[in-house]
Design a protein around this motif. Structure first.
Motif: not given
Length: 157
Positions: A42-49
């Motif tokens: 995704s290129g993101g920094v964080g991801l939550a369930a």
């Protein structure tokens, strides 16, 4: 590992409170591995369930203050200390193309479990502290858009 679909604002799953993880088993390990793969792509920094449709208290994030960046897995995370607020631009994988100023702590400490159930604490500054707060808010059914003080066009900032 598999890449999972990231839910977008408007999906009611993103507004629900997640349940704690009580079983530290292969299903959890698969979820963590899939979330790490999804975050990388995704290129993101964080991801939550909940962003991948799972109502469990699980987060993966990149500690961008490390060289090289370090993937951090947080199970049942709780921010236990915050200090020194700063105003920063924030975005979210579930709200693509939208950015805004949010006031977050410059320093935060998070307490969480690892994939095997062991408790640990980790401190973060700047974007890492921001990410600790942003991602744990997802676990309680909140999006950053609830905290935006001023929307910005990142192309002109």
């Amino acid at each position: 590992m598999a890449t999972r679909n990231i839910l977008k604002q408007g999906d009611e799953t993103l507004n629900k409170r997640c349940r704690p993880v009580t079983q530290f088993d292969e299903r959890l390990h698969t979820l963590l591995d899939d979330m790490a793969q999804t975050l990388r792509e995704s290129g993101g920094v964080g991801l939550a369930a909940p962003q991948v449709g799972i109502l469990r208290r699980v987060v993966v994030l990149l500690d961008v203050n490390k060289d090289p960046e370090e993937l951090v897995e947080l199970v049942n995370p709780e921010v236990i200390e915050k200090r020194d607020e700063e105003r920063m631009i924030e975005g979210c994988l579930s709200v693509p193309g939208v950015y805004g100023y949010v006031t977050r702590p410059h320093y935060a400490v998070i307490r969480a479990q690892d994939r095997n159930g062991n408790w640990f604490e980790r401190a973060g500054e700047g974007m890492v502290a921001q990410c600790f707060c942003h991602e744990t808010e997802h676990l309680d059914g909140h999006l950053f858009t609830e905290k935006v003080e001023e929307y910005v066009d990142v192309e002109t900032e």
